[in-house]
Motif scaffolding. Structure first.
Motif, PDB file in Angstrom:
ATOM      1  N   ILE A   1       1.014   4.636   1.216  1.00 44.08           N
ATOM      2  CA  ILE A   1       0.318   5.471   2.188  1.00 44.08           C
ATOM      3  C   ILE A   1       0.796   6.914   2.168  1.00 44.08           C
ATOM      4  CG2 ILE A   1      -0.185   3.546   3.735  1.00 44.08           C
ATOM      5  CD1 ILE A   1       2.050   4.686   5.577  1.00 44.08           C
TER       6      ILE A   1
ATOM      7  N   ILE B   1      -0.310   8.651   7.201  1.00 41.28           N
ATOM      8  CA  ILE B   1      -0.958   8.524   5.894  1.00 41.28           C
ATOM      9  C   ILE B   1      -1.161   9.952   5.383  1.00 41.28           C
ATOM     10  CG2 ILE B   1      -2.996   7.745   4.634  1.00 41.28           C
ATOM     11  CD1 ILE B   1      -3.504   5.751   6.890  1.00 41.28           C
TER      12      ILE B   1
ATOM     13  N   THR C   1      -8.025   6.804  10.787  1.00 40.75           N
ATOM     14  CA  THR C   1      -8.198   7.807   9.735  1.00 40.75           C
ATOM     15  C   THR C   1      -9.200   8.880  10.124  1.00 40.75           C
ATOM     16  OG1 THR C   1      -9.858   6.419   8.662  1.00 40.75           O
ATOM     17  CG2 THR C   1      -7.598   6.229   7.862  1.00 40.75           C
TER      18      THR C   1
ATOM     19  N   GLN D   1      -9.666   0.117   1.179  1.00 38.00           N
ATOM     20  CA  GLN D   1      -8.680  -0.964   1.167  1.00 38.00           C
ATOM     21  C   GLN D   1      -8.372  -1.432   2.581  1.00 38.00           C
ATOM     22  OE1 GLN D   1      -5.591   1.057  -1.182  1.00 38.00           O
ATOM     23  NE2 GLN D   1      -5.699  -0.673  -2.592  1.00 38.00           N
ATOM     24  N   LEU D   2      -8.183  -0.505   3.494  1.00 33.52           N
ATOM     25  CA  LEU D   2      -7.877  -0.865   4.872  1.00 33.52           C
ATOM     26  C   LEU D   2      -9.051  -1.590   5.522  1.00 33.52           C
ATOM     27  CD1 LEU D   2      -6.035   2.376   6.010  1.00 33.52           C
ATOM     28  CD2 LEU D   2      -5.010   0.123   5.724  1.00 33.52           C
TER      29      LEU D   2
ATOM     30  N   TYR E   1      -5.166   0.944  12.330  1.00 33.60           N
ATOM     31  CA  TYR E   1      -5.078   2.206  11.611  1.00 33.60           C
ATOM     32  C   TYR E   1      -6.086   3.184  12.184  1.00 33.60           C
ATOM     33  CZ  TYR E   1      -9.333   0.864   9.090  1.00 33.60           C
ATOM     34  OH  TYR E   1     -10.602   0.504   8.766  1.00 33.60           O
TER      35      TYR E   1
ATOM     36  N   LEU F   1       0.831  -1.204   0.000  1.00 30.65           N
ATOM     37  CA  LEU F   1       0.000   0.000   0.000  1.00 30.65           C
ATOM     38  C   LEU F   1       0.867   1.256   0.000  1.00 30.65           C
ATOM     39  CD1 LEU F   1      -2.625  -0.997   2.711  1.00 30.65           C
ATOM     40  CD2 LEU F   1      -2.859  -1.161   0.240  1.00 30.65           C
TER      41      LEU F   1
ATOM     42  N   ARG G   1      -8.481   7.265  -0.626  1.00 29.31           N
ATOM     43  CA  ARG G   1      -8.249   6.088  -1.464  1.00 29.31           C
ATOM     44  C   ARG G   1      -7.986   4.844  -0.623  1.00 29.31           C
ATOM     45  NH1 ARG G   1      -4.152   3.311  -3.248  1.00 29.31           N
ATOM     46  NH2 ARG G   1      -2.590   4.638  -2.293  1.00 29.31           N
ATOM     47  N   LEU G   2      -7.333   5.010   0.527  1.00 31.59           N
ATOM     48  CA  LEU G   2      -6.941   3.862   1.348  1.00 31.59           C
ATOM     49  C   LEU G   2      -8.046   3.353   2.275  1.00 31.59           C
ATOM     50  CD1 LEU G   2      -3.312   4.807   2.342  1.00 31.59           C
ATOM     51  CD2 LEU G   2      -4.019   2.907   0.917  1.00 31.59           C
TER      52      LEU G   2
ATOM     53  N   GLN H   1      -3.906  10.410   0.204  1.00 28.98           N
ATOM     54  CA  GLN H   1      -4.059   8.954   0.149  1.00 28.98           C
ATOM     55  C   GLN H   1      -5.163   8.438   1.077  1.00 28.98           C
ATOM     56  OE1 GLN H   1      -2.614   7.201  -2.073  1.00 28.98           O
ATOM     57  NE2 GLN H   1      -0.990   8.541  -2.726  1.00 28.98           N
ATOM     58  N   THR H   2      -5.594   9.243   2.038  1.00 32.16           N
ATOM     59  CA  THR H   2      -6.550   8.779   3.046  1.00 32.16           C
ATOM     60  C   THR H   2      -7.837   8.273   2.418  1.00 32.16           C
ATOM     61  OG1 THR H   2      -5.636  10.316   4.646  1.00 32.16           O
ATOM     62  CG2 THR H   2      -7.774   9.395   5.149  1.00 32.16           C
TER      63      THR H   2
END
Length: 115
Positions: free
Chosen positions: A59, A93, A75, A104-105, A73, A57, A100-101, A97-98
């Motif tokens: 980040i 992070i 966010t 996924q996370l 994690y 990933l 988008r991630l 990118q937050t």
């Protein structure tokens, strides 16, 4: 891909991908942080690593993380979103990118460890 062949000074060193915790950019070099070993500095850019390790990933502009080593994690409700890799290691992070991630996370089985 189970192992990577990394240039290390005058030799090449075979490193298991599972032992890579995260990679950190340093210009045209990358610091490879390994579990249980000292970090290695190699003359390969982070962009090349991201192409060779598609499961990792991104980040941050300068950080690529092995998702197998993420413990938790955060966010939301924090000034700086981060992933936690071990009890004492947190990596920030980036704002870009937050968004988008987040999906996924949340899709990983360990996602119950949200902080």
């Amino acid at each position: 891909m189970d192992t990577l062949l990394l240039p290390h000074f005058t030799t090449k060193r075979s490193v298991p991908v599972a032992s890579i915790e995260y990679l950190e950019a340093m210009g045209n070099y990358t610091t490879v942080h390994l579990i249980g070993n000292k970090p290695m500095i190699v003359a390969i850019t982070l962009k090349r690593f991201s192409e060779r390790l598609p499961g990792f990933l991104r980040i941050h502009k300068g950080t690529l993380v092995n998702p197998d080593h993420i413990v938790a994690y955060k966010t939301r409700f924090t000034v700086t979103p981060y992933v936690q890799l071990s009890k004492d290691r947190q990596l920030a992070i980036s704002r870009r990118q937050t968004k988008r991630l987040k999906p996924q996370l949340a899709s990983f089985p360990w996602c119950t460890a949200k902080i």
